[in-house]
Write an enzyme that holds these catalytic residues in place. Structure first.
Site, PDB file in Angstrom:
ATOM      1  CG  ASN A   1      -0.239  -0.086   2.534  1.00  0.00           C
ATOM      2  OD1 ASN A   1       0.984  -0.107   2.596  1.00  0.00           O
ATOM      3  ND2 ASN A   1      -1.010  -0.152   3.602  1.00  0.00           N
ATOM      4  CG  HIS A   2       4.861   1.604   1.026  1.00  0.00           C
ATOM      5  ND1 HIS A   2       6.126   1.150   1.284  1.00  0.00           N
ATOM      6  CD2 HIS A   2       4.196   1.551   2.206  1.00  0.00           C
ATOM      7  CE1 HIS A   2       6.225   0.839   2.567  1.00  0.00           C
ATOM      8  NE2 HIS A   2       5.063   1.071   3.147  1.00  0.00           N
ATOM      9  CG  PHE A   3       0.125   6.087  -1.726  1.00  0.00           C
ATOM     10  CD1 PHE A   3       0.236   7.456  -1.527  1.00  0.00           C
ATOM     11  CD2 PHE A   3      -0.617   5.349  -0.807  1.00  0.00           C
ATOM     12  CE1 PHE A   3      -0.356   8.081  -0.440  1.00  0.00           C
ATOM     13  CE2 PHE A   3      -1.215   5.963   0.291  1.00  0.00           C
ATOM     14  CZ  PHE A   3      -1.079   7.338   0.475  1.00  0.00           C
TER      15      PHE A   3
ATOM     16  CG  HIS B   1       1.696   4.808   3.081  1.00  0.00           C
ATOM     17  ND1 HIS B   1       0.939   3.674   2.845  1.00  0.00           N
ATOM     18  CD2 HIS B   1       2.165   4.677   4.352  1.00  0.00           C
ATOM     19  CE1 HIS B   1       0.936   2.922   3.929  1.00  0.00           C
ATOM     20  NE2 HIS B   1       1.679   3.495   4.848  1.00  0.00           N
TER      21      HIS B   1
ATOM     22  CG  HIS C   1       1.333   5.070  10.091  1.00  0.00           C
ATOM     23  ND1 HIS C   1       0.803   5.853   9.099  1.00  0.00           N
ATOM     24  CD2 HIS C   1       1.897   4.017   9.465  1.00  0.00           C
ATOM     25  CE1 HIS C   1       1.026   5.304   7.921  1.00  0.00           C
ATOM     26  NE2 HIS C   1       1.685   4.177   8.118  1.00  0.00           N
ATOM     27  CG  ASN C   2       3.699   0.432  11.168  1.00  0.00           C
ATOM     28  OD1 ASN C   2       2.554   0.813  11.365  1.00  0.00           O
ATOM     29  ND2 ASN C   2       3.974  -0.627  10.421  1.00  0.00           N
TER      30      ASN C   2
ATOM     31  CG  HIS D   1      -2.522   3.394   9.797  1.00  0.00           C
ATOM     32  ND1 HIS D   1      -3.595   2.524   9.878  1.00  0.00           N
ATOM     33  CD2 HIS D   1      -1.626   2.803   8.963  1.00  0.00           C
ATOM     34  CE1 HIS D   1      -3.349   1.466   9.124  1.00  0.00           C
ATOM     35  NE2 HIS D   1      -2.166   1.606   8.559  1.00  0.00           N
TER      36      HIS D   1
END
EC number: 6.5.1.8
Length: 467
Positions: free
Chosen positions: A223-225, A251, A334-335, A390
């Protein structure tokens, strides 16, 4: 001396054999049975006093190892019932995520927790889980992609000034996605994080430095973008006038470097707790005051800084290509785990897919490849441990999305919203996610919305089946 006398001492099988060997040596030295038994009781009572050498050293080592195993088993016992914890958006959360959070709240080191409305099943702690522990850090409470984070740059450009084909060309030239992917050496950028002395403090970090240096400024898969879109500010804020702006939203995380740190320290944590309930295996922890705990803490924070450095370079490349300077920037991890005061105690707060939302703190909550994201300001809700969601959170797992979603339906969804997509798989389709508006509506006491980002040109890694 026969084995019956040693069994009566309560010795186990391996220890009995070592005790017999030692007893035979003491008998040869002329000691009587009662004298030898008295010595054996003394070894049992304080094996550490006999470890330095002598006839009882091997027995003392075995007794010490047995006691350590018993201590580990005792320390790994779960509570009979989970500590109570608040849930936001309970109607949006699958039972599996609740079950995972229940297990986390049964850990002997857990002190407080909360579940965000985007929560769904993960490994160990659920995605969207917030967990506060005492003197303990849980590698899988942080996650594999240590420091996974968001960044927004608001640019001094009108949204309509960047045409889709031009934006697409910029993203193709200045971003890279996927496992092991990097820029060509001549195009690679430097960053101050690569010059930290921290890389030399641990053999693991020294080993992983080259991988990190090679992949810096790039993004992973899933889901990285990186997206161009319209940022809408309803009221003057962020040092900007109300209005619409072209913006970049990204992200990304700590790449292969962070993943290997996570794997290494998770293995150490699991070895430390061999008796941990199988349901909590991926929640094995490291005492923060132990050597391994301190090493993980150092590596985790370095991975967090490295992840933010990737965003820095992505945004700098695109701003330079457009020949502009950002007007405002917002970013958050957020991690990660943070030291934080909770109820008068200094605890370790793990946010695995949760946005820090202390009072006044800015953060980013994205939707999906075609749904809006939001800049938010935290309200510092104590029950939520100063946290918010998040993102939108998955409603379909990756395999389920690939099985059930039709490419034509996803393409229609994108077209209806005017989104140009580069890469991106069916597993990342908007229909695989909860509706971001519903997720936001469940956390009005956690954050206030500052501005809205609407994606227009989106780049992601290629999926198993591209949209």
């Amino acid at each position: 001396m026969n084995g019956k006398h040693l069994v009566k001492l309560g010795l186990e099988k391996k220890a009995i054999a070592l005790a017999q060997t030692a007893a035979a040596a003491r008998e040869t030295a002329g000691l009587a049975r009662d004298e030898i038994l008295a010595e054996l009781r003394a070894v049992q009572a304080d094996p550490a006093a006999y470890l330095a050498g002598g006839v009882y050293a091997d027995l003392a080592a075995e007794l010490s190892a047995q006691q350590a195993a018993r201590d580990a088993l005792k320390g790994a016992e779960l509570r009979a019932a989970p500590l109570p914890y608040p849930v936001w958006g309970q109607d949006l959360i699958e039972p599996g995520a609740r079950s995972q959070m229940d297990v986390a709240m049964r850990l002997p080191v857990s002190r407080a927790g909360a579940l965000m409305p985007d929560a769904h099943v993960g490994y160990g702690l659920p995605i969207g889980g917030v967990l506060a522990t005492e003197n303990a850090v849980i590698p899988y409470g942080v996650g594999v992609d240590i420091g996974c984070s968001m960044m927004l740059s608001v640019l001094p450009v009108a949204p309509g000034a960047l045409h889709a084909e031009d934006g697409k060309a910029l993203l193709l030239k200045h971003t890279r996605f996927g496992a092991g992917v990097a820029f060509d050496k001549r195009d690679r950028q430097d960053h101050e994080v690569l010059h930290e002395g921290t890389w030399q403090d641990q053999p693991l970090l020294r080993h992983l430095f080259e991988k990190a240096a090679t992949q810096i400024g790039t993004s992973g898969s899933g889901n990285h973008f990186v997206e161009f879109g319209t940022f809408t500010l309803a009221d003057a804020d962020l040092g900007l006038e109300a209005g619409e702006y072209l913006a970049v939203l990204s992200h990304s995380g700590s790449r292969g470097f962070g993943a290997q740190v996570a794997g290494h320290f998770t293995t150490l944590a699991e070895r430390r707790h061999p008796g941990l309930d199988p349901a909590a295996k991926k929640l094995a922890w490291l005492p923060l005051d132990s050597e391994d705990g301190q090493a993980y803490w150092q590596a985790m924070n370095l991975a967090g800084r490295y992840a933010l450095a990737n965003h820095d370079l992505i945004h700098a490349r695109l701003a330079r290509a457009l020949n502009v300077q950002p007007l405002a920037q917002v970013r958050n991890s957020h991690n990660l785990a943070w030291e934080q005061e909770v109820g008068g105690q200094n605890l370790i707060v793990h946010r695995k897919g949760a946005t820090p939302a202390e009072a006044g703190q800015l953060g980013l909550i994205p939707g999906s490849m075609a749904d809006p994201g939001y800049v938010v300001r935290g309200l510092g809700n104590r029950d939520a441990l100063g946290s918010a969601s998040h993102g939108a959170g998955r409603v379909l797992g990756r395999k389920a999305a690939e099985r059930t979603l039709a490419k034509k339906d996803v393409q229609a969804y994108l077209a209806a919203r005017g989104v140009t997509l580069i890469g991106g798989g069916i597993d990342e389709a908007p229909q695989a996610y909860k509706r971001i508006e519903e997720v936001l509506a469940r956390q009005g006491d956690l954050v206030d919305v500052v501005g809205r980002f609407t994606p227009q040109i989106v780049r992601m890694d290629t999926g198993s089946e591209d949209v």
